[in-house]
Design a protein around this motif. Structure first.
Motif, PDB file in Angstrom:
ATOM      1  N   VAL A   1       0.841  -1.212   0.000  1.00  0.00           N
ATOM      2  CA  VAL A   1       0.000   0.000   0.000  1.00  0.00           C
ATOM      3  C   VAL A   1       0.873   1.257   0.000  1.00  0.00           C
ATOM      4  N   PHE A   2       1.886   1.296   0.878  1.00  0.00           N
ATOM      5  CA  PHE A   2       2.719   2.509   0.939  1.00  0.00           C
ATOM      6  C   PHE A   2       3.561   2.652  -0.339  1.00  0.00           C
ATOM      7  N   ALA A   3       4.008   1.541  -0.915  1.00  0.00           N
ATOM      8  CA  ALA A   3       4.769   1.633  -2.184  1.00  0.00           C
ATOM      9  C   ALA A   3       3.907   2.264  -3.274  1.00  0.00           C
ATOM     10  N   ARG A   4       2.640   1.874  -3.344  1.00  0.00           N
ATOM     11  CA  ARG A   4       1.747   2.464  -4.360  1.00  0.00           C
ATOM     12  C   ARG A   4       1.514   3.936  -4.084  1.00  0.00           C
ATOM     13  N   ALA A   5       1.357   4.294  -2.797  1.00  0.00           N
ATOM     14  CA  ALA A   5       1.108   5.701  -2.444  1.00  0.00           C
ATOM     15  C   ALA A   5       2.323   6.568  -2.793  1.00  0.00           C
ATOM     16  N   PHE A   6       3.537   6.100  -2.461  1.00  0.00           N
ATOM     17  CA  PHE A   6       4.747   6.871  -2.822  1.00  0.00           C
ATOM     18  C   PHE A   6       4.903   6.966  -4.338  1.00  0.00           C
ATOM     19  N   ALA A   7       4.515   5.894  -5.053  1.00  0.00           N
ATOM     20  CA  ALA A   7       4.678   5.898  -6.516  1.00  0.00           C
ATOM     21  C   ALA A   7       3.863   7.008  -7.179  1.00  0.00           C
ATOM     22  N   ARG A   8       2.719   7.365  -6.583  1.00  0.00           N
ATOM     23  CA  ARG A   8       1.915   8.468  -7.151  1.00  0.00           C
ATOM     24  C   ARG A   8       2.734   9.753  -7.215  1.00  0.00           C
ATOM     25  N   TRP A   9       3.544   9.980  -6.166  1.00  0.00           N
ATOM     26  CA  TRP A   9       4.336  11.223  -6.096  1.00  0.00           C
ATOM     27  C   TRP A   9       5.626  11.095  -6.897  1.00  0.00           C
ATOM     28  N   SER A  10       6.226   9.902  -6.952  1.00  0.00           N
ATOM     29  CA  SER A  10       7.472   9.781  -7.726  1.00  0.00           C
ATOM     30  C   SER A  10       7.179   9.907  -9.224  1.00  0.00           C
ATOM     31  N   GLU A  11       5.981   9.492  -9.644  1.00  0.00           N
ATOM     32  CA  GLU A  11       5.608   9.630 -11.057  1.00  0.00           C
ATOM     33  C   GLU A  11       5.463  11.087 -11.474  1.00  0.00           C
ATOM     34  N   ALA A  12       5.181  11.950 -10.505  1.00  0.00           N
ATOM     35  CA  ALA A  12       4.939  13.364 -10.813  1.00  0.00           C
ATOM     36  C   ALA A  12       6.190  14.228 -10.640  1.00  0.00           C
ATOM     37  N   THR A  13       7.276  13.642 -10.139  1.00  0.00           N
ATOM     38  CA  THR A  13       8.478  14.419  -9.790  1.00  0.00           C
ATOM     39  C   THR A  13       9.723  13.639 -10.199  1.00  0.00           C
ATOM     40  N   THR A  14      10.890  14.208  -9.925  1.00  0.00           N
ATOM     41  CA  THR A  14      12.142  13.473 -10.132  1.00  0.00           C
ATOM     42  C   THR A  14      12.575  12.775  -8.842  1.00  0.00           C
ATOM     43  N   LEU A  15      11.715  12.802  -7.826  1.00  0.00           N
ATOM     44  CA  LEU A  15      12.036  12.119  -6.564  1.00  0.00           C
ATOM     45  C   LEU A  15      11.813  10.620  -6.715  1.00  0.00           C
ATOM     46  N   ASN A  16      12.561   9.829  -5.946  1.00  0.00           N
ATOM     47  CA  ASN A  16      12.197   8.416  -5.833  1.00  0.00           C
ATOM     48  C   ASN A  16      12.277   7.958  -4.391  1.00  0.00           C
ATOM     49  N   PHE A  17      11.536   6.916  -4.121  1.00  0.00           N
ATOM     50  CA  PHE A  17      11.333   6.457  -2.744  1.00  0.00           C
ATOM     51  C   PHE A  17      11.610   4.969  -2.663  1.00  0.00           C
ATOM     52  N   THR A  18      12.371   4.576  -1.648  1.00  0.00           N
ATOM     53  CA  THR A  18      12.591   3.141  -1.447  1.00  0.00           C
ATOM     54  C   THR A  18      12.352   2.797   0.015  1.00  0.00           C
ATOM     55  N   GLU A  19      11.788   1.606   0.215  1.00  0.00           N
ATOM     56  CA  GLU A  19      11.558   1.148   1.586  1.00  0.00           C
ATOM     57  C   GLU A  19      12.847   0.557   2.142  1.00  0.00           C
ATOM     58  N   THR A  20      13.133   0.864   3.400  1.00  0.00           N
ATOM     59  CA  THR A  20      14.240   0.247   4.097  1.00  0.00           C
ATOM     60  C   THR A  20      13.682  -0.412   5.359  1.00  0.00           C
ATOM     61  N   ALA A  21      14.293  -1.492   5.760  1.00  0.00           N
ATOM     62  CA  ALA A  21      13.792  -2.199   6.950  1.00  0.00           C
ATOM     63  C   ALA A  21      14.211  -1.499   8.228  1.00  0.00           C
ATOM     64  N   ARG A  22      15.260  -0.697   8.119  1.00  0.00           N
ATOM     65  CA  ARG A  22      15.821  -0.101   9.331  1.00  0.00           C
ATOM     66  C   ARG A  22      15.399   1.356   9.495  1.00  0.00           C
ATOM     67  N   GLY A  23      14.683   1.632  10.583  1.00  0.00           N
ATOM     68  CA  GLY A  23      14.242   2.989  10.866  1.00  0.00           C
ATOM     69  C   GLY A  23      15.398   3.962  10.977  1.00  0.00           C
ATOM     70  N   SER A  24      16.565   3.478  11.422  1.00  0.00           N
ATOM     71  CA  SER A  24      17.704   4.376  11.611  1.00  0.00           C
ATOM     72  C   SER A  24      18.277   4.868  10.280  1.00  0.00           C
ATOM     73  N   ASP A  25      17.994   4.152   9.180  1.00  0.00           N
ATOM     74  CA  ASP A  25      18.450   4.565   7.836  1.00  0.00           C
ATOM     75  C   ASP A  25      17.442   5.460   7.133  1.00  0.00           C
ATOM     76  N   ALA A  26      16.265   5.614   7.724  1.00  0.00           N
ATOM     77  CA  ALA A  26      15.147   6.182   6.971  1.00  0.00           C
ATOM     78  C   ALA A  26      15.057   7.693   7.127  1.00  0.00           C
ATOM     79  N   ASP A  27      14.639   8.365   6.045  1.00  0.00           N
ATOM     80  CA  ASP A  27      14.290   9.784   6.096  1.00  0.00           C
ATOM     81  C   ASP A  27      12.872   9.950   6.636  1.00  0.00           C
ATOM     82  N   ILE A  28      12.034   8.984   6.281  1.00  0.00           N
ATOM     83  CA  ILE A  28      10.611   9.025   6.623  1.00  0.00           C
ATOM     84  C   ILE A  28      10.278   7.775   7.430  1.00  0.00           C
ATOM     85  N   THR A  29       9.631   7.937   8.575  1.00  0.00           N
ATOM     86  CA  THR A  29       9.207   6.775   9.364  1.00  0.00           C
ATOM     87  C   THR A  29       7.692   6.778   9.480  1.00  0.00           C
ATOM     88  N   ILE A  30       7.112   5.607   9.291  1.00  0.00           N
ATOM     89  CA  ILE A  30       5.658   5.450   9.251  1.00  0.00           C
ATOM     90  C   ILE A  30       5.254   4.503  10.367  1.00  0.00           C
TER      91      ILE A  30
END
Ligand code: TQI
Ligand code: CA
Ligand code: ZN
Ligand code: ZN
Length: 172
Positions: A38-67
């Motif tokens: 679900v979150f991959a699809r939600a992030f993809a909506r925004w990456s399709e509209a911009t030059t940003l890209n989003f990847t999931e990481t298992a480790r919260g300490s590596d993350a820019d965004i925590t959910i």
């Protein structure tokens, strides 16, 4: 029209890849694979509209965004309120925190319009809106925009409107 947060905070222009982690899931019964999808699809909506890209990481300490899913008072001064009312909140750049109210009747991956609960809320729809906040968008005055500040329970709304696209493209 779209809006930004005061001072127009954004992620650094040099940082095109943002990592997110789904860290707090003990308060939800939705399984991890479904949440990831679900979150991959939600992030993809925004990456399709911009030059940003989003990847999931298992480790919260590596993350820019925590959910995460949280109930009631969860320590950030913005307590959740049980079913409906506040569904979720996200902080402006570059805080990265995205919290969901664990008390909601979340529908993830299914058809929310036929959900048994009147209070059912589509997780992907809320995620697309909150990611807009995480990236720096405030609310929009355009009805139909993802960033318009109204959502109806048992409704799915996941497609960016041109207003959302213009807003995010002017920021990145
Ligand atoms: N949460 C509010 C929201 O995301 C929290 C909030 C209020 C907020 N004012 C803000 C966040 C200003 C950032 C900036 O808007 S909510 C909607 C919508 C909510 C609301 O739970 O009420 C959606 C969550 F837009 F429909 F009102 C998701 Cl889609
Ligand atoms: Ca709530
Ligand atoms: Zn919170
Ligand atoms: Zn909002």
């Amino acid at each position: 029209l779209y809006s930004y947060f005061p001072g127009q905070p954004s992620w650094p222009r040099s940082k095109k890849s943002l990592k997110y982690a789904i860290t707090a899931t003990s308060e939800t019964t939705i399984d991890r694979a479904t949440l990831s999808a679900v979150f991959a699809r939600a992030f993809a909506r925004w990456s399709e509209a911009t030059t940003l890209n989003f990847t999931e990481t298992a480790r919260g300490s590596d993350a820019d965004i925590t959910i995460g899913f949280h109930g009631g008072d969860h320590g950030d001064g913005e307590a959740f309120d049980g079913p409906l009312g506040t569904l979720a909140h996200a902080f402006s750049p570059t805080d990265g925190r995205f919290h969901l109210d664990a008390a909601e009747a979340w529908v993830a991956g299914g058809d929310v319009s036929t959900a048994s609960s009147d209070a059912a809320v589509d997780l992907e729809s809320v995620a697309v809106h909150e990611i807009g906040h995480l990236l720096g968008l405030g609310h929009s005055a355009v009805e139909g925009a993802i960033m318009y500040p109204t959502i109806t329970s048992r409704t799915r709304k996941v497609d960016l409107a041109s207003d959302d696209v213009v807003g995010i493209q002017s920021l990145y």
